[in-house]
Motif scaffolding. Structure first.
Motif, PDB file in Angstrom:
ATOM      1  N   GLY A  34       0.815  -1.201   0.000  1.00  0.00           N
ATOM      2  CA  GLY A  34       0.000   0.000   0.000  1.00  0.00           C
ATOM      3  C   GLY A  34       0.852   1.255   0.000  1.00  0.00           C
ATOM      4  O   GLY A  34       2.086   1.189   0.039  1.00  0.00           O
ATOM      5  N   PRO A  35       0.216   2.405  -0.014  1.00  0.00           N
ATOM      6  CA  PRO A  35       0.958   3.667  -0.074  1.00  0.00           C
ATOM      7  C   PRO A  35       1.645   3.997   1.245  1.00  0.00           C
ATOM      8  O   PRO A  35       1.265   3.493   2.308  1.00  0.00           O
ATOM      9  CB  PRO A  35      -0.147   4.690  -0.371  1.00  0.00           C
ATOM     10  N   VAL A  36       2.667   4.840   1.157  1.00  0.00           N
ATOM     11  CA  VAL A  36       3.271   5.405   2.356  1.00  0.00           C
ATOM     12  C   VAL A  36       2.226   6.306   3.012  1.00  0.00           C
ATOM     13  O   VAL A  36       1.580   7.112   2.342  1.00  0.00           O
ATOM     14  CB  VAL A  36       4.529   6.219   2.009  1.00  0.00           C
ATOM     15  N   LYS A  37       2.045   6.176   4.303  1.00  0.00           N
ATOM     16  CA  LYS A  37       1.055   6.969   5.020  1.00  0.00           C
ATOM     17  C   LYS A  37       1.750   7.938   5.967  1.00  0.00           C
ATOM     18  O   LYS A  37       2.574   7.535   6.787  1.00  0.00           O
ATOM     19  CB  LYS A  37       0.098   6.049   5.780  1.00  0.00           C
ATOM     20  N   ILE A  38       1.410   9.203   5.813  1.00  0.00           N
ATOM     21  CA  ILE A  38       2.038  10.278   6.571  1.00  0.00           C
ATOM     22  C   ILE A  38       0.979  10.984   7.408  1.00  0.00           C
ATOM     23  O   ILE A  38      -0.072  11.377   6.889  1.00  0.00           O
ATOM     24  CB  ILE A  38       2.701  11.303   5.634  1.00  0.00           C
ATOM     25  N   GLY A  46      -7.495  25.619   5.754  1.00  0.00           N
ATOM     26  CA  GLY A  46      -6.946  25.480   4.402  1.00  0.00           C
ATOM     27  C   GLY A  46      -5.946  24.354   4.257  1.00  0.00           C
ATOM     28  O   GLY A  46      -5.760  23.832   3.156  1.00  0.00           O
ATOM     29  N   TYR A  47      -5.303  23.972   5.358  1.00  0.00           N
ATOM     30  CA  TYR A  47      -4.308  22.908   5.256  1.00  0.00           C
ATOM     31  C   TYR A  47      -4.951  21.591   4.823  1.00  0.00           C
ATOM     32  O   TYR A  47      -4.395  20.846   4.011  1.00  0.00           O
ATOM     33  CB  TYR A  47      -3.578  22.723   6.590  1.00  0.00           C
ATOM     34  N   ALA A  48      -6.115  21.293   5.377  1.00  0.00           N
ATOM     35  CA  ALA A  48      -6.785  20.037   5.027  1.00  0.00           C
ATOM     36  C   ALA A  48      -7.109  19.977   3.533  1.00  0.00           C
ATOM     37  O   ALA A  48      -6.996  18.917   2.908  1.00  0.00           O
ATOM     38  CB  ALA A  48      -8.067  19.878   5.846  1.00  0.00           C
ATOM     39  N   GLN A  49      -7.475  21.120   2.950  1.00  0.00           N
ATOM     40  CA  GLN A  49      -7.784  21.151   1.515  1.00  0.00           C
ATOM     41  C   GLN A  49      -6.536  20.888   0.678  1.00  0.00           C
ATOM     42  O   GLN A  49      -6.602  20.190  -0.337  1.00  0.00           O
ATOM     43  CB  GLN A  49      -8.402  22.505   1.131  1.00  0.00           C
ATOM     44  N   SER A  50      -5.402  21.437   1.083  1.00  0.00           N
ATOM     45  CA  SER A  50      -4.162  21.176   0.347  1.00  0.00           C
ATOM     46  C   SER A  50      -3.771  19.705   0.467  1.00  0.00           C
ATOM     47  O   SER A  50      -3.290  19.100  -0.503  1.00  0.00           O
ATOM     48  CB  SER A  50      -3.027  22.072   0.856  1.00  0.00           C
ATOM     49  N   VAL A  51      -3.977  19.107   1.631  1.00  0.00           N
ATOM     50  CA  VAL A  51      -3.705  17.685   1.807  1.00  0.00           C
ATOM     51  C   VAL A  51      -4.577  16.864   0.862  1.00  0.00           C
ATOM     52  O   VAL A  51      -4.098  15.920   0.202  1.00  0.00           O
ATOM     53  CB  VAL A  51      -3.947  17.263   3.269  1.00  0.00           C
ATOM     54  N   ALA A  52      -5.848  17.225   0.749  1.00  0.00           N
ATOM     55  CA  ALA A  52      -6.757  16.494  -0.145  1.00  0.00           C
ATOM     56  C   ALA A  52      -6.311  16.616  -1.603  1.00  0.00           C
ATOM     57  O   ALA A  52      -6.378  15.635  -2.369  1.00  0.00           O
ATOM     58  CB  ALA A  52      -8.181  17.014   0.016  1.00  0.00           C
ATOM     59  N   THR A  57      -3.520  13.267  -6.320  1.00  0.00           N
ATOM     60  CA  THR A  57      -2.531  13.124  -7.391  1.00  0.00           C
ATOM     61  C   THR A  57      -1.298  12.323  -6.976  1.00  0.00           C
ATOM     62  O   THR A  57      -0.358  12.196  -7.761  1.00  0.00           O
ATOM     63  CB  THR A  57      -2.080  14.519  -7.875  1.00  0.00           C
ATOM     64  N   HIS A  58      -1.299  11.804  -5.765  1.00  0.00           N
ATOM     65  CA  HIS A  58      -0.150  11.042  -5.271  1.00  0.00           C
ATOM     66  C   HIS A  58      -0.629   9.746  -4.611  1.00  0.00           C
ATOM     67  O   HIS A  58      -0.613   9.624  -3.377  1.00  0.00           O
ATOM     68  CB  HIS A  58       0.668  11.873  -4.274  1.00  0.00           C
ATOM     69  N   PRO A  59      -1.044   8.782  -5.397  1.00  0.00           N
ATOM     70  CA  PRO A  59      -1.568   7.540  -4.822  1.00  0.00           C
ATOM     71  C   PRO A  59      -0.549   6.764  -3.992  1.00  0.00           C
ATOM     72  O   PRO A  59      -0.942   5.963  -3.140  1.00  0.00           O
ATOM     73  CB  PRO A  59      -2.014   6.748  -6.048  1.00  0.00           C
ATOM     74  N   ASP A  60       0.743   6.990  -4.229  1.00  0.00           N
ATOM     75  CA  ASP A  60       1.764   6.248  -3.498  1.00  0.00           C
ATOM     76  C   ASP A  60       2.120   6.875  -2.157  1.00  0.00           C
ATOM     77  O   ASP A  60       2.834   6.272  -1.350  1.00  0.00           O
ATOM     78  CB  ASP A  60       3.035   6.119  -4.342  1.00  0.00           C
ATOM     79  N   ILE A  61       1.668   8.106  -1.911  1.00  0.00           N
ATOM     80  CA  ILE A  61       1.869   8.778  -0.626  1.00  0.00           C
ATOM     81  C   ILE A  61       0.527   9.361  -0.219  1.00  0.00           C
ATOM     82  O   ILE A  61      -0.035  10.190  -0.929  1.00  0.00           O
ATOM     83  CB  ILE A  61       2.913   9.914  -0.701  1.00  0.00           C
ATOM     84  N   GLN A  62       0.017   8.954   0.895  1.00  0.00           N
ATOM     85  CA  GLN A  62      -1.258   9.470   1.377  1.00  0.00           C
ATOM     86  C   GLN A  62      -1.050  10.143   2.739  1.00  0.00           C
ATOM     87  O   GLN A  62      -0.525   9.537   3.665  1.00  0.00           O
ATOM     88  CB  GLN A  62      -2.291   8.357   1.476  1.00  0.00           C
ATOM     89  N   VAL A  63      -1.483  11.395   2.799  1.00  0.00           N
ATOM     90  CA  VAL A  63      -1.292  12.207   3.996  1.00  0.00           C
ATOM     91  C   VAL A  63      -2.630  12.367   4.707  1.00  0.00           C
ATOM     92  O   VAL A  63      -3.649  12.660   4.076  1.00  0.00           O
ATOM     93  CB  VAL A  63      -0.718  13.595   3.636  1.00  0.00           C
ATOM     94  N   SER A  64      -2.636  12.162   6.007  1.00  0.00           N
ATOM     95  CA  SER A  64      -3.837  12.401   6.812  1.00  0.00           C
ATOM     96  C   SER A  64      -3.580  13.599   7.712  1.00  0.00           C
ATOM     97  O   SER A  64      -2.557  13.664   8.411  1.00  0.00           O
ATOM     98  CB  SER A  64      -4.189  11.176   7.646  1.00  0.00           C
ATOM     99  N   PHE A  65      -4.494  14.567   7.657  1.00  0.00           N
ATOM    100  CA  PHE A  65      -4.322  15.803   8.425  1.00  0.00           C
ATOM    101  C   PHE A  65      -5.232  15.781   9.643  1.00  0.00           C
ATOM    102  O   PHE A  65      -6.433  15.550   9.530  1.00  0.00           O
ATOM    103  CB  PHE A  65      -4.653  17.020   7.567  1.00  0.00           C
ATOM    104  N   GLU A  66      -4.649  16.009  10.813  1.00  0.00           N
ATOM    105  CA  GLU A  66      -5.418  16.082  12.054  1.00  0.00           C
ATOM    106  C   GLU A  66      -5.363  17.501  12.591  1.00  0.00           C
ATOM    107  O   GLU A  66      -4.284  18.058  12.805  1.00  0.00           O
ATOM    108  CB  GLU A  66      -4.861  15.121  13.099  1.00  0.00           C
ATOM    109  N   THR A  67      -6.528  18.096  12.784  1.00  0.00           N
ATOM    110  CA  THR A  67      -6.595  19.457  13.298  1.00  0.00           C
ATOM    111  C   THR A  67      -6.368  19.456  14.806  1.00  0.00           C
ATOM    112  O   THR A  67      -7.058  18.743  15.553  1.00  0.00           O
ATOM    113  CB  THR A  67      -7.951  20.091  12.983  1.00  0.00           C
ATOM    114  N   THR A  68      -5.409  20.243  15.237  1.00  0.00           N
ATOM    115  CA  THR A  68      -5.114  20.393  16.661  1.00  0.00           C
ATOM    116  C   THR A  68      -5.492  21.805  17.104  1.00  0.00           C
ATOM    117  O   THR A  68      -5.838  22.665  16.290  1.00  0.00           O
ATOM    118  CB  THR A  68      -3.618  20.190  16.933  1.00  0.00           C
ATOM    119  N   ALA A  69      -5.409  22.044  18.387  1.00  0.00           N
ATOM    120  CA  ALA A  69      -5.485  23.417  18.874  1.00  0.00           C
ATOM    121  C   ALA A  69      -4.287  24.178  18.325  1.00  0.00           C
ATOM    122  O   ALA A  69      -3.258  23.583  17.979  1.00  0.00           O
ATOM    123  CB  ALA A  69      -5.478  23.432  20.399  1.00  0.00           C
ATOM    124  N   SER A  70      -4.413  25.480  18.206  1.00  0.00           N
ATOM    125  CA  SER A  70      -3.273  26.261  17.743  1.00  0.00           C
ATOM    126  C   SER A  70      -2.094  26.040  18.678  1.00  0.00           C
ATOM    127  O   SER A  70      -2.267  25.611  19.825  1.00  0.00           O
ATOM    128  CB  SER A  70      -3.627  27.750  17.675  1.00  0.00           C
TER     129      SER A  70
END
Length: 432
Positions: A34-38, A46-52, A57-70
């Protein structure tokens, strides 16, 4: 900025990573399994949209974004705790101001081998923000030039025909507005340490430096006293409303026409637009930050973040590939400009079409023209220190006390100077 001498050597020593967690430890492509998961932690809209966009366009690298407190509201503590526990994400949103503190805590991973090829794509001073002692700990995302965001309709109501160009003008306009209506204020005085840092940055009033193999702390210097005395003068005359920074009370006062402006960074533009009453849309505008000397205008910077690689990342090459992409890909940068309100650190981003788009909330003004014009006149010599978690907390508390009248800004600076020197010594660092 890049620390020098013993400062850099100390940070490098504290952030040395084991060979098992160095950059390039895994390929950027996926495997049969499977893909590398980051994992990526941060708080900016806006960060989550850039991750999506990246994931499409990068099936071999999949990034999951978790929103934290600032970061200042607990996000940084969560990140550092995860690093110590050995379960941190590969990537984290870390402000330039906090990156040296993360380095001193040994929480960052050197990715020079994977990142150095991207260096030429960024403004030199932003690359220095993510580099310490020849090591690179992340990828720059943005800079944060400051400006005056104001209600143009209410400026006109109170007879302010042009936005204040200098701080002397600002003080005169503050008195004019408050005299006309004692319930109305030209601006607020918040408790955000980094917003205040931008005011010091503009005045050339640095907080940290290095000399003779030691850290130098100058928070209570004469240059800083100039800034403090100016704002204390306005507070003493009750010409500013002491609303907490980014608090609901601030945006209600803005919506109600009780606070007419905010001196803040580029990223504050979308925050105001989404936080005040929608009925005020189209009534706002952006003007250059007031300056000390109209014949020699110099502006401030309030913020800027890196996509940092945290210690223990097993896929540093893939993580760095994503981080570079997020900061340089045209679609990603366009998204971050529109949603996050960044001013790009990548030089290619400075020609992004999103910077030329009229903003309906700001009366169809092309607001980024203001920030673009200011940027050449922002100093790039400001240096952050390794104690910013403590320094910003102490200063933020002191700013709140000054706003309430229970302390004064000169006293606050003396206190923060002393507590910062004590913290540096507590970390075993030399202080000159």
């Amino acid at each position: 900025m890049r620390a020098a001498g013993i400062a850099a050597a100390t940070l490098v020593a504290l952030t040395a990573c084991s060979s098992s967690s160095t950059s390039g430890s895994s390929a950027s492509g996926g495997t049969a399994a499977g893909p590398v998961k980051i994992q990526f932690w941060g708080w900016a809209p806006g960060y989550a949209q850039s991750v999506a966009l990246f994931n499409k366009t990068h099936p071999d690298i999949q990034v999951s974004f978790e929103t934290t407190a600032s970061g200042s509201k607990g996000g940084y503590t969560k990140m550092l705790t995860a690093v110590k526990a050995g379960n941190a994400p590969c990537l984290a949103q870390v402000g330039y101001e906090t990156l040296p503190s993360f380095a001193a805590a040994g929480a960052l991973q050197d990715v020079s081998a994977d990142a150095d090829s991207a260096k030429s794509q960024f403004a030199a001073w932003t690359w220095n923000q993510v580099s310490i002692g020849g090591q690179v700990f992340g990828i720059p995302v943005d800079t944060a030039p400051m400006a005056l965001l104001y209600r143009k309709d209410l400026f006109a109501k109170y007879g302010i025909t042009t936005p204040p160009a200098t701080w002397a003008d600002y003080a005169a306009d503050a008195a004019k507005v408050h005299t006309a209506d004692p319930s109305v204020y030209l601006g607020d005085f918040g408790n955000d340490a980094y917003q205040y840092a931008g005011l010091d940055w503009q005045a050339g009033a640095g907080w940290f430096g290095t000399s003779n193999n030691s850290w130098q702390v100058s928070i209570d210097s004469a240059a800083n006293a100039k800034v403090a005395d100016y704002w204390q003068g306005l507070l003493g005359k009750h010409l500013l409303k002491p609303d907490p920074s980014y608090d609901a009370s601030l945006y209600k006062d803005m919506s109600d026409g009780k606070i007419l402006s905010d001196v803040n960074a580029v990223w504050d533009a979308p925050i105001i637009a989404t936080s005040v009453d929608k009925s005020t849309s189209g009534k706002w505008a952006v003007a250059p930050m007031p300056v000390w000397d109209a014949s020699n205008p110099v502006y401030g910077n309030d913020g800027g973040s890196a996509t940092a690689v945290l210690k223990g990342c097993n896929d540093a090459k893939a993580a760095t590939e994503f981080a570079v992409w997020m900061s340089t890909n045209a679609d990603s940068v366009s998204n971050l400009i529109k949603v996050t309100g960044i001013y790009p650190a990548a030089t290619s981003g400075l020609t992004n079409a999103a910077l030329s788009t009229p903003d309906a909330f700001y009366g169809n003004q092309v607001i980024y023209d203001v920030f673009k014009a200011e940027t050449p006149n922002i100093s790039t010599t400001w240096q952050w220190g390794p104690t910013m978690t403590q320094t910003s907390t102490d200063l933020g508390t002191g700013l709140g006390q000054a706003g309430s009248g229970s302390s004064t800004l000169p006293s606050v600076l003396t206190s923060v100077q002393n507590s910062t020197v004590a913290e540096l010594k507590n970390q075993g660092l030399s202080v000159g």
